[in-house]
Structures are given as structure tokens and as C-alpha cells.
Design an enzyme around this catalytic site. Structure first.
Site, PDB file in Angstrom:
ATOM      1  N   ARG A 340       0.859  -1.204   0.000  1.00 46.59           N
ATOM      2  CA  ARG A 340       0.000   0.000   0.000  1.00 46.59           C
ATOM      3  C   ARG A 340       0.886   1.242   0.000  1.00 46.59           C
ATOM      4  O   ARG A 340       0.548   2.273   0.555  1.00 46.59           O
ATOM      5  CB  ARG A 340      -0.915   0.018   1.238  1.00 46.59           C
ATOM      6  N   TRP A 487      -9.630  -7.511  10.709  1.00 42.74           N
ATOM      7  CA  TRP A 487      -9.504  -7.070   9.312  1.00 42.74           C
ATOM      8  C   TRP A 487     -10.011  -5.643   9.149  1.00 42.74           C
ATOM      9  O   TRP A 487      -9.475  -4.841   8.387  1.00 42.74           O
ATOM     10  CB  TRP A 487     -10.281  -8.023   8.380  1.00 42.74           C
ATOM     11  N   ASP A 489     -10.108  -2.185  10.046  1.00 42.94           N
ATOM     12  CA  ASP A 489      -9.270  -1.228  10.756  1.00 42.94           C
ATOM     13  C   ASP A 489     -10.059  -0.311  11.681  1.00 42.94           C
ATOM     14  O   ASP A 489      -9.479   0.359  12.526  1.00 42.94           O
ATOM     15  CB  ASP A 489      -8.565  -0.320   9.731  1.00 42.94           C
ATOM     16  N   GLN A 686     -10.436   0.499  -3.751  1.00 40.17           N
ATOM     17  CA  GLN A 686     -10.689   0.049  -2.380  1.00 40.17           C
ATOM     18  C   GLN A 686     -12.184   0.000  -2.047  1.00 40.17           C
ATOM     19  O   GLN A 686     -12.661  -0.920  -1.428  1.00 40.17           O
ATOM     20  CB  GLN A 686      -9.976   0.980  -1.400  1.00 40.17           C
ATOM     21  N   GLY A 706      -6.462  -4.625  -1.292  1.00 37.31           N
ATOM     22  CA  GLY A 706      -6.670  -6.057  -1.117  1.00 37.31           C
ATOM     23  C   GLY A 706      -7.763  -6.604  -2.015  1.00 37.31           C
ATOM     24  O   GLY A 706      -7.921  -7.824  -2.144  1.00 37.31           O
TER      25      GLY A 706
HETATM   26  C1  GLC Z   1      -7.656  -1.095   4.200  1.00 40.11           C
HETATM   27  C2  GLC Z   1      -6.429  -1.670   4.870  1.00 40.11           C
HETATM   28  C3  GLC Z   1      -6.657  -3.109   5.264  1.00 40.11           C
HETATM   29  C4  GLC Z   1      -7.939  -3.279   6.037  1.00 40.11           C
HETATM   30  C5  GLC Z   1      -9.102  -2.670   5.290  1.00 40.11           C
HETATM   31  C6  GLC Z   1     -10.388  -2.715   6.085  1.00 40.11           C
HETATM   32  O1  GLC Z   1      -7.866  -1.703   2.983  1.00 40.11           O
HETATM   33  O2  GLC Z   1      -5.315  -1.609   4.017  1.00 40.11           O
HETATM   34  O3  GLC Z   1      -5.571  -3.581   6.027  1.00 40.11           O
HETATM   35  O4  GLC Z   1      -8.142  -4.647   6.263  1.00 40.11           O
HETATM   36  O5  GLC Z   1      -8.793  -1.321   5.000  1.00 40.11           O
HETATM   37  O6  GLC Z   1     -10.364  -1.877   7.192  1.00 40.11           O
END
Ligand code: GLC
Length: 797
Positions: A340, A487, A489, A686, A706
Site C-alpha cells: 500500500r 480485518w 481497521d 478500495q 486487497g
Molecule cells: C484497508 C487496509 C486493510 C484493512 C481494510 C479494512 O484496505 O489496508 O488492512 O483490512 O482497509 O479496514
């Protein structure tokens, strides 16, 4: 509205309208030298790190400026334009251009006033410099006098932040020189070694294939006062005045003046890199060979197309094919390389690999390049701490066995990561499993790898310790604690509050450990894991199920998050999809859960992370409240989770649903609505804004996400149903009933599989008959032992 299209054969996306709703970018280079370039030549380059190796400037969050600019000027009329539409931005009625983003290269073709230009940008394989090759052809009937100007804006020093904010210092450590064929920029030239961490560096911007007519090394002089990149005074005048930088801002600007007869063409090369003077000189000399760029671009194609060819699908859905064969796959390699760190949104400051992000990213390339995956996988395993937890951030210069960890203040201040995440180390289970089943290389389990802090263990032991970490961090009801985050954040469930997502990850980890233990003949571990699975299964059943759904978490005050009667955030996507992926929810229950998801979370651009969005009723640890409703974790369509959704539906055998979800958020499928999507129609982002937003469908945070790997896994393992285990490959496609026929070509453990799937009855999953080289298998499983070098596989659904 559409701004371009896919060329599947060439593996290119062709932008036919340069005024795209956002800069549409591509990645050039490798971890040794990275370069980001937009369809209008905006972007920047860096050596190894966007934070600590920034070579050229880019002004984030502005008008995609500056970049790698080539200006062209008619020396008779004084009219000038650029080889990319911007920065000069000529009237699109008269200026025609296309941009071809390919695998590791980008080509801009333009035609204006009878002059055709082609600017190819790339970083040659295994090098740390970049090439801008310009071809010019006079397509008109008269001879033309043309001036070509190459321009690049150097940073004053390699640390991006210093270059941007510490102007009273960084402007005074650098200067530029002219050296015959190039501008040389020096940084800290009076010093022999780094002082104050500020390094001694030299960079160059050179010209090959044509003589330098004039030059400039000072940005202010090149642009002129109160001007912009679109109208530099030097280009307007047709000559650079030879000013070099001393205590302002450095640049590299080189000019060559040429005459082109009708039909005549010329090819020249601008070169950029962080090199010593002698190296720069030698490089420029090499590029006097005008055939070199074509050979180097071909090498890039051979390299990338070779990797991507390890899985080739031909399904009735061409958007699916574009993404799985080329663009989603290519994006997986880019996230694998750059995590990232650096994009047009990420400014390069993340100076390491986020644990969960990278361990998941690895999954996206295992089916294409398991060897490359292995190296990074081992590296990430060495980022696990000896008690089993994982470092939230593994630095680029990670030194296994000697690292400090979140318990140490030095780690916290050095990385900005305050403590352990509940999920990080648990991502090793799906990733290690994917690797050993794709390759059959179970020896990895016995390989010894150091821990980040101290000690060494086999991979098998590392996995076992990851489970221990979770077992040693249980919250109320004996479920895995939420810790700093899982997962998501934005969830602070804490040391006593619990995460249901992590509970499912742990449940899945037990299952993977059982399979590994069985393979190793480790009966006691197998028994213990089976007992744990049963024990945790019962707690999950008792505490995490509510009415018709799995809840998202339980706070330490026993507040349940995600119940049907919660006024907000009453249904969360991840615990539902993971109840299936983890193997916890059997088919019938899984089907009911997923129907609820479809009913309450699905929208035309994908399913929301949760709904309704938080506004007034968030619990204390719900940081998602910070975001506008329908944005990011606050009820947005968090695209990474669509991959799990697709996988879950496919595991249930509901191919129609799986593809429905797939297409809702598929970038290629959104090609015709680019003005709504904004971002590149060839890469994932994202998240997408959802129903509460006045801009429903708008997507954000391109490239480094991701989403790339989870959707890839959703497609490969889910929809296409390529599900290897230790001894072979199970074929379980889950497709819409309209897919009557499709083919896949896959390299599996060094052998070629040509798979034909026939679906005359229009089923969504299941296997009536499977044959390999004419021999019928007992079910949908191909033991690796029956495979030859080249195999014809026919699966009838
Ligand atoms: C962002 C972060 C990842 C996290 C996601 C959900 O994509 O890079 O680590 O899992 O947010 O909060």
C-alpha cells in the site's frame, strides 16, 4: 460514458479519450525502481521506496501534475503541444491521442498538425532507470522544423516528506550541472557520506539519439513566473537558456531542434535515473542504439505475458476474461510488489508491508507464479513474533531475529503501529495452504524460518504459534479478542471484547492445521485441533448467532454488534461470508444467510460492508462513524469483501449469484459508466460509495488494495472452481446457468491442463463426468499422479 477499451490480444487497455474523469494510471518498473504514470504522463518515480527514495515530484490531490513531459513545438509557427494530451491540453477537435497502458509499459500516441508522435515509457527489466522513447513522423506534405523538449522535476532530496515540507533546508543541498548529453543533479555533493540521514546522491536526465540544442536545470526559469506546466515560457520561446539550479528547485530540461522532411521519422530517447555521472554517460551511449527500446519493451511483454499465461480462461463473459487473464492478475502483481506504499493516492509514506495486506496479496499470484509468492511468503513468516502474533508492519529493511515488536516503544514510534491486530497472523493459514496445494510443496511446512524478534521454528510451528496467539488472547465468552483491530481497521473491540470475524478465521485455521497435521502424521495435533474446533464451534453457535445472522462482535460490556434490532449496522457482510468460507455454516444455513445478505446489503454496485450506516448509534469502538455514510467502512461497498462474497456463493454452488456479485463491482463491466465510476475501468479500487451518497457508484483508492487478491481468489477458486489440495486438483466450477461452455488453460505443478467445461443442462455447479486424457475419474477430482506433461480435461457439469 466510455473513454477506452480492452485489447485482449495485446493485453492493453486503450484510452481513446484523454480527458478521463480521473488520472488513469499504470505501474512501471520493479521493487528496485518504481514508476507510476497516468494517461496524461502525470506521476512520479522512486528508487525502492516512495518515502525514502523519491526521485521526481508529483503534487498529490491536484490536477495530475507534474510528470514526464515531452513538449513539441513547431519552430515556424511557434505553436506547441505535448506528446501526452496534458499538460498543454490542446483542443481535442484538432489533437487526437490514444494512450495504451500495457504490462510494464505505457505508450501515448498523438497526432496534431500533420505530425504524429509516439512516446513509450517503461523501465527495462532488471534495471533502475526509466526510458521515454519518442518517435516522430512528419505525415504532412511539407518539411517541418520541430523542437522537442523533455522535462522532469526532480525532488530536492530523496525523503519525500523533507522535500515537501522542509524547504528552508532541502532547497540548499542540491544543484544541477550540464554534462554534454545530460543534466546531472547532485545532492549533498560536498559530503562523502550521509549526514543527518540526508544522503549523498546524484541523478540524471539525459538524451540519446539526437544532439542537445539547449538545456535548463532550474524549474523556475524553465516554467517562467506565474506560468504552469501547460505553458512554460522556455517552450514558448523555443529555447532553454542554460540556467542551472543553485538554491531553488532543480529540474532536467533538454531541447533538441530537428527538421523532418515529408514522411520522415526520427526516434530519440530521454533517460532518467539515480546514477553516478559515469554510469549516466554509459547508459546514454547504450541508447544511441535506436533498436534497443523496442527490444526492451518486448522483453517486458515476454516477461509479463509469460507469467499471466499460466492461467488463461475463455468464458462467455468477456469482462471476466479481461480481468482474470490480464488486468486483475497484473494488479495482483502490483499489490504484491508495492503493498500500500505508492500510488496517486498513497503518497509513498508506508515504508513497509502491512502484515495482513501482504499475506493476503500473496494469494493473488500463487496460481500464476508460486516461486515468486514463496519468497515473499517466507519473508512475511519471518515477520511473525515468537509468541505467534505478527508485526503489524514489516519494514522493507526487516531483519529477522533482531526486530523490535509492538511491546517495545521503539517499534511503536518507528512504525506508528501501537499494538497487535487480532487477525494478522491468521492470514497465514489460507495463504500457506494455497501455496502448498498449488505446488504440492509440503516440504515448506518443515522449513525453518526465524521469528522477527528471536528464535527459529518450522513453518508448521509458526502456524501452530499463530493459533496459540489467538488462544492466548481471548475475550469474553472465550472468543478471540478484537485487540487493536481485526480485518476491519475501524473496529476497536479491545482485549476483552471479541471479534466474530476472527472467530471464523480461527475456526478455519484449526481446519488447515488438521489437514497439515494429518499430512505429517502428527496425530496428537490433529486430535487437539479437532477438539478446539468442536469447542469453538459450540461457542460460536451459542454466542455469535442471532435470529437469522451472525453478529459482528461483542464489546467488553457484552454489547452485541450486528443484531437484527440494532438501529444501525444491524447486518454485517464479513461474518456471513466467512461463516461459509471457514466451513462453519453448512449449505442450507449458508444459503439462508446469503439470501439475507442479498436482500439487505446488495446494491447495483455490490454488497455493502454493513447497513444501515452509522450516524447516531455507533458503539464506542466503532471508528467507522468518522466516515460519511456509505463510505469506506461506514456502510460503503468495501470491495475487498466482494471477493469473499463471490467465494462464499461459489462454495455454496450458486454460480448465478457469484457472477451477479462479480459483475456488479467488476471494473471492466463498468467501462461504459466511467463517468460514474471515475477510476480506471481496468483495476480494482478500495471502495465504492453506496446508497447514502449523492455519488452512488463512485470509486476511490485505485490500484493498491486487497480487492485485487480476494476477487482473484473468488474467481479462480470460487467461480472457476480450481481447488487444489495436497494430492491433486478438484474441479468445482460455480457458474451462471447461461455459461454452456468454457475453457481454461492452466499450468499446474509444471504440467499443462487444457480444461473444457461443458454445461449443456445449464447447471450452476456440480459434476456429472470428468475425464483426463480420455480416462474417466471417479468424481470431480484429478489426482496429481495421473497428470502428464500435457493434459486434455473434460468436465461435464
Ligand atoms: C484497508 C487496509 C486493510 C484493512 C481494510 C479494512 O484496505 O489496508 O488492512 O483490512 O482497509 O479496514
Amino acid at each position: 460514458m466510455q473513454y477506452g477499451n480492452f485489447d485482449a490480444q495485446a493485453r492493453e487497455y486503450i484510452i481513446t479519450r484523454p480527458d478521463t474523469p480521473a488520472p488513469w494510471a499504470n505501474y512501471l518498473g520493479s521493487p528496485a525502481y518504481g514508476a507510476i504514470i497516468s494517461n496524461n504522463a502525470g506521476g512520479y518515480s522512486f528508487v525502492k521506496s516512495g518515502a525514502a527514495g523519491r526521485l521526481i515530484r508529483y503534487r498529490f490531490n491536484e490536477q495530475d501534475r507534474p510528470g514526464r513531459y515531452i513538449y513539441l513545438r513547431d519552430d515556424e509557427s511557434g505553436d506547441y503541444w505535448s506528446a501526452s494530451w496534458q499538460p498543454v491540453g490542446k483542443d481535442l477537435d484538432k489533437y487526437r491521442s490514444i494512450c495504451r497502458h500495457g504490462t510494464g509499459y505505457t505508450i501515448m500516441e498523438a497526432e496534431y498538425t500533420g505530425l504524429r508522435s509516439e512516446a513509450s515509457y517503461y523501465v527495462p527489466m532488471e534495471t533502475a532507470h526509466e526510458v521515454w522513447r519518442l518517435k516522430l513522423i512528419n505525415t504532412g506534405a511539407a518539411a517541418r522544423k520541430i523542437s522537442v523538449f523533455g522535462f522532469v522535476e526532480f525532488t530536492c532530496e530523496s525523503f519525500y516528506e523533507q522535500d515537501q515540507v522542509n524547504l528552508q533546508y532541502t532547497q540548499f543541498i542540491t544543484r544541477t550541472y550540464f554534462k554534454d548529453k545530460f543534466i546531472l543533479q547532485t545532492i549533498n555533493e560536498n559530503c562523502l557520506n550521509a549526514v543527518n540521514e540526508s544522503r549523498v546522491e546524484t541523478r540524471f536526465f539525459g538524451l540519446a539519439g539526437a544532439p542537445v540544442t539547449s538545456y535548463c536545470g532550474d524549474r523556475a526559469v524553465f516554467l517562467g513566473s506565474y506560468r504552469d506546466y501547460g505553458n512554460p515560457v522556455s517552450v514558448e520561446k523555443g529555447r532553454l537558456d542554460g540556467t542551472l539550479n543553485y538554491n531553488l528547485n532543480p529540474c532536467g530540461a533538454l531541447h533538441t531542434a530537428l527538421t523532418l522532411k515529408p514522411g520522415e521519422s526520427v526516434s530519440l530517447v530521454f533517460l532518467l535515473g539515480q546514477k553516478r555521472e559515469a554510469e549516466a554517460k554509459a547508459l546514454i551511449a547504450r541508447y544511441e542504439d535506436s533498436g534497443l527500446p523496442d527490444r526492451e519493451i518486448n522483453d517486458l511483454k515476454t516477461y509479463w505475458h509469460g507469467k499471466l499465461a499460466n492461467l488463461k480462461v475463455e468464458t462467455p463473459d468477456e469482462n471476466f476474461n479481461h480481468m482474470v487473464n490480464t488486468w486483475n492478475a497484473y494488479q495482483c502483481f502490483i499489490t504484491f510488489n508495492w503493498s500500500r506504499a505508492a500510488s496517486l493516492i498513497y503518497c509513498g509514506q508506508r515504508n513497509g508491508y502491512g502484515y495482513r495486506d501482504t499475506v493476503q496479496d500473496i494469494q493473488g499470484i500463487i496460481h500464476l507464479d508460486p516461486e515468486m509468492a514463496l519468497e515473499k511468503l517466507k519473508f512475511m513468516i519471518s515477520g511473525q513474533v515468537s509468541h505467534g502474533g505478527a508485526l503489524p508492519l514489516v519494514k522493507y529493511d526487516h531483519n529477522p531475529g533482531h526486530e523490535d515488536k509492538p511491546e517495545d516503544a521503539s517499534y511503536r514510534t518507528g512504525t506508528g503501529h501501537p499494538s497487535y491486530r487480532a487477525d494478522d497472523a491468521l492470514w497465514l493459514f489460507p495463504t500457506v495452504w494455497k501455496f502448498i496445494t498449488e505446488t504440492g510443496n509440503t516440504a515448506l511446512l518443515d522449513e525453518e524460518i526465524p521469528y522477527a524478534d528471536s528464535g527459529v521454528d518450522t513453518v508448521y510451528q509458526h502456524l501452530s504459534k499463530a493459533i496459540d496467539f489467538s488462544l492466548n488472547h481471548l475475550g469474553i465468552h472465550g472468543l478471540p479478542a478484537g485487540l487493536h483491530a481485526d480485518w476491519n481497521d475501524c473496529l476497536r473491540l479491545g482485549a476483552n471484547g471479541v471479534s466474530v470475524f476472527v472467530a471464523f478465521q480461527l475456526y478455519y485455521a484449526f481446519e488447515i492445521m488438521i489437514r497439515c497435521a494429518r499430512h505429517k502424521g502428527d496425530a496428537s495435533t490433529e486430535t487437539r485441533m479437532n477438539e478446539l474446533k468442536k469447542k469453538f464451534g459450540a461457542i460460536i453457535e451459542e454466542r455469535c448467532w442471532n435470529t437469522d445472522r451472525f453478529v459482528r462482535g461483542i464489546t467488553e460490556h457484552d454489547q452485541v454488534v450486528g443484531k437484527p434490532d440494532d438501529p444501525e449496522a444491524s447486518l454485517w457482510l464479513n461474518p456471513q461470508s466467512w461463516s461459509i468460507i471457514s466451513g462453519f455454516a453448512p449449505r442450507e444455513r449458508g444459503t439462508a444467510i446469503m439470501d439475507l445478505v442479498h436482500q439487505q446489503l446488495n446494491t447495483k454496485y455490490g454488497a455493502r460492508l454493513m447497513a444501515p450506516s452509522y450516524r447516531r448509534h455507533a458503539f464506542d469502538g466503532a471508528l467507522a462513524l468518522l466516515f460519511n455514510p456509505s463510505t469506506k467502512e461506514n456502510g460503503g461497498i468495501f470491495l475487498q469483501t466482494q471477493g469473499w462474497l463471490i467465494l462464499a456463493e461459489a462454495l455454496l454452488g450458486r454460480g448465478g449469484r457469484a457472477l451477479e456479485y462479480y459483475l456488479e463491482s467488476c471494473p471492466a463491466a463498468q467501462n461504459p459508466i466511467a463517468e460514474t465510476r471515475l477510476l480506471e475501468p481496468y483495476v480494482y479500487s478500495q471502495f465504492t460509495e453506496s446508497v447514502d451518497s449523492p455519488f452512488e457508484g463512485r470509486s476511490h483508492v485505485h490500484w493498491l488494495t486487497g480487492t485485487a487478491s480476494t476477487v482473484m481468489v473468488g474467481c479462480v477458486e470460487g467461480i472457476l472452481g480450481l481447488r487444489p489440495d495436497i494430492n491433486g486438483l478438484r474441479l468445482s466450477p460455480s457458474v451462471p446457468s447461461s455459461w454452456k461452455n468454457f475453457t481454461m488453460e492452466k499450468i499446474f505443478r509444471g504440467k499443462k491442463l487444457r480444461i473444457q467445461v461443458q454445461n449443456p443442462q445449464g447447471r450452476e455447479s456440480g459434476c456429472r463426468k470428468l475425464s483426463v486424457n480420455g480416462v474417466e475419474m471417479t468424481d470431480n477430482y484429478i489426482p496429481a499422479s495421473v497428470l502428464k506433461a500435457d493434459n486434455e480435461v473434460i468436465l461435464e457439469m
